[in-house]
Structure formats: C-alpha cells, structure tokens
Design a protein around this motif. Sequence first.
Motif, short mmCIF file in Angstrom:
data_model
loop_
_atom_site.label_atom_id
_atom_site.label_comp_id
_atom_site.label_asym_id
_atom_site.label_seq_id
_atom_site.Cartn_x
_atom_site.Cartn_y
_atom_site.Cartn_z
N ALA A 97 71.84 -2.67 -17.62
CA ALA A 97 71.19 -2.08 -16.44
C ALA A 97 70.00 -2.89 -15.96
N GLN A 98 69.25 -3.45 -16.89
CA GLN A 98 67.97 -4.05 -16.52
C GLN A 98 67.96 -5.57 -16.50
N TRP A 99 69.07 -6.19 -16.89
CA TRP A 99 69.20 -7.64 -16.78
C TRP A 99 70.63 -7.94 -16.31
N PRO A 100 71.02 -7.43 -15.16
CA PRO A 100 72.39 -7.59 -14.69
C PRO A 100 72.74 -9.06 -14.47
N GLY A 101 73.99 -9.39 -14.78
CA GLY A 101 74.46 -10.75 -14.59
C GLY A 101 74.31 -11.65 -15.79
N MET A 102 73.48 -11.27 -16.75
CA MET A 102 73.31 -12.08 -17.96
C MET A 102 74.38 -11.69 -18.99
N PRO A 103 75.16 -12.65 -19.47
CA PRO A 103 76.13 -12.33 -20.52
C PRO A 103 75.42 -12.02 -21.85
N PHE A 104 75.61 -10.83 -22.35
CA PHE A 104 74.97 -10.40 -23.58
C PHE A 104 75.99 -10.11 -24.66
N GLN A 105 75.62 -10.47 -25.88
CA GLN A 105 76.25 -9.93 -27.07
C GLN A 105 75.16 -9.16 -27.81
N VAL A 106 75.53 -8.16 -28.58
CA VAL A 106 74.55 -7.38 -29.33
C VAL A 106 75.01 -7.27 -30.78
N SER A 107 74.06 -7.46 -31.69
CA SER A 107 74.41 -7.38 -33.10
C SER A 107 73.23 -6.82 -33.89
N ALA A 108 73.48 -6.54 -35.15
CA ALA A 108 72.48 -5.97 -36.06
C ALA A 108 72.89 -6.30 -37.48
N GLU A 167 71.19 10.49 -21.46
CA GLU A 167 70.24 10.85 -20.42
C GLU A 167 69.75 9.68 -19.58
N TYR A 168 69.62 8.51 -20.16
CA TYR A 168 68.96 7.41 -19.45
C TYR A 168 69.75 6.84 -18.27
N PRO A 169 71.10 6.88 -18.27
CA PRO A 169 71.80 6.35 -17.09
C PRO A 169 71.41 7.04 -15.79
N ARG A 170 71.21 8.35 -15.81
CA ARG A 170 70.87 9.05 -14.58
C ARG A 170 69.46 8.70 -14.09
N LEU A 171 68.64 8.12 -14.97
CA LEU A 171 67.30 7.67 -14.59
C LEU A 171 67.28 6.19 -14.21
N GLY A 172 68.44 5.53 -14.33
CA GLY A 172 68.53 4.12 -14.00
C GLY A 172 68.09 3.19 -15.11
N PHE A 173 67.81 3.75 -16.30
CA PHE A 173 67.32 2.93 -17.41
C PHE A 173 68.44 2.17 -18.11
N SER A 174 69.66 2.68 -18.05
CA SER A 174 70.76 2.08 -18.79
C SER A 174 72.08 2.40 -18.12
N THR A 175 73.15 1.73 -18.57
CA THR A 175 74.47 1.97 -18.02
C THR A 175 75.16 3.12 -18.77
N GLU A 176 76.16 3.70 -18.13
CA GLU A 176 76.97 4.71 -18.79
C GLU A 176 77.74 4.08 -19.94
N GLN A 177 77.86 4.83 -21.03
CA GLN A 177 78.62 4.37 -22.19
C GLN A 177 79.81 5.30 -22.43
N PRO A 178 80.85 4.80 -23.12
CA PRO A 178 82.02 5.63 -23.36
C PRO A 178 81.66 6.94 -24.06
N PHE A 179 82.22 8.03 -23.59
CA PHE A 179 81.97 9.33 -24.22
C PHE A 179 82.91 9.52 -25.39
N SER A 180 82.38 10.08 -26.46
CA SER A 180 83.17 10.39 -27.64
C SER A 180 82.96 11.85 -28.01
N ALA A 181 84.03 12.63 -27.98
CA ALA A 181 83.92 14.04 -28.34
C ALA A 181 83.47 14.19 -29.80
N ARG A 182 83.91 13.30 -30.66
CA ARG A 182 83.50 13.36 -32.06
C ARG A 182 82.01 13.05 -32.20
N ALA A 183 81.52 12.08 -31.45
CA ALA A 183 80.09 11.78 -31.51
C ALA A 183 79.27 12.94 -30.97
#
Length: 211
Positions: free
Chosen positions: A135-146, A177-193
């Motif tokens: 949401a906040q750095w559009p266009g940049m290819p990101f990978q995320v790890s931990a 909550e944050y997508p509706r505030l523009g802070f982040s993108t929508e993520q896949p919904f999981s009923a189990r989560a």
Amino acid sequence: MTKDEAVAVLWEYHRLHQNLKPADLLLVLGSNDERVGVYAAGLYRQGLAPRVLFSGGAGRFTEGLRGTEAERFAAAAEAAGLPREAILLETRSTNTGENIRFSREVLEENGLQPQSIIALQKPYMERRTLATLEAQWPGMPFQVSAPQMTFDEYLTDTLNEEIVISAMVGDYQRILEYPRLGFSTEQPFSARAEEAFLTLVGLGYTSQLLR
C-alpha cells in the motif's frame, strides 16, 4: 477450536513462506526481537543482497529501551558477521508506515535506488508487513521473510506466550482493519484464521487490540 489449535492456525496465517531470490536491498524492520538482525546477517552472507538497511526508532514494545531498534539490530547483525560498510540506519520510525517512509528518505539521501527489496520482520508479522509495503510503496517488487521458526521455537523468557499470542491477535486485527484506512492492502480471508482469532480473544489475549 482449542487454544493450541488456534495459536497454530494464526501463526501459520501470518507466515508467507516465500522462496527468496537475490535483491538489491535487505530492509530490516525493527521490533523487540534482535534475532531478525542475526537472520539478516545470514541472508547477506548467502548473497541475497549487497546492502542492509535497519529501520526503527522505538515502537509499541521497545519504548524506553536503550538505543534505537535499528542500532540494536545492526549491532546483533554485525556480531553475526555483517560488515559495517554494508549497513544503513534509519532511527526515527515508530510504526511500520514510518519504517517505509523514513527508509525511503535514507535511501534517497545515500543516492540508492533499489529495484527490488527483501523485507525482514518477525515471523508473525510477515503478512502485515507485505500488506503495508504494497500500500505504501507501490510499484516496488517486495519479498518478505522472517527467521524460520515454529511458534514454540520462537518463545523466549522475554518473548513469552502471553506477549506473542497477544501480538499475533493484534496483528490479525490490523490486517483486517488497516485496509479501510489506506494503511495496507487487503489480504486473503481465512475462515480458520478468523475462528482462531475469535478463540484467542475469548481467552483474553486482547492487550494488543486496537482500542
């Protein structure tokens, strides 16, 4: 759903399990877990990126600690073999959005224009980190790890079950909550989560929920 089942489901929802490819920069988002800095040093030694930017002033879990998150992470990484000349620091940010904004400023000040970035965070913050970056750095290819750990492996004397479960619950709520505030993108919904989240809220792990 039992507590242990809920913890396992929510932990797994937060993970992305991306297979990393070499990038121009490792962007390490500070927190209360310096093992992420050590993980960054390992990825650097593997040749995943030539520079490492540590970002973080003080946040929810680190207010009042000596030094900034970025400085503590960089020290842990340097002790693990990361050369000092590969290190950049951003020491003002207090949240993930500021991590991104101020890190971009540091890169510009140093004349760096990465075309691809690997962002590093705590295991249970992978998904929210990706959502915020998108949401906040559009266009940049990101990978995320931990650091690659199970929930039980992740726990320490200071990062105990109460702290980590409460943080996972709070981060799940922010993903919703944050997508509706523009802070982040929508993520896949999981009923189990969602069931896991409600189970843990019902058990009282609510200290990190938005008020």
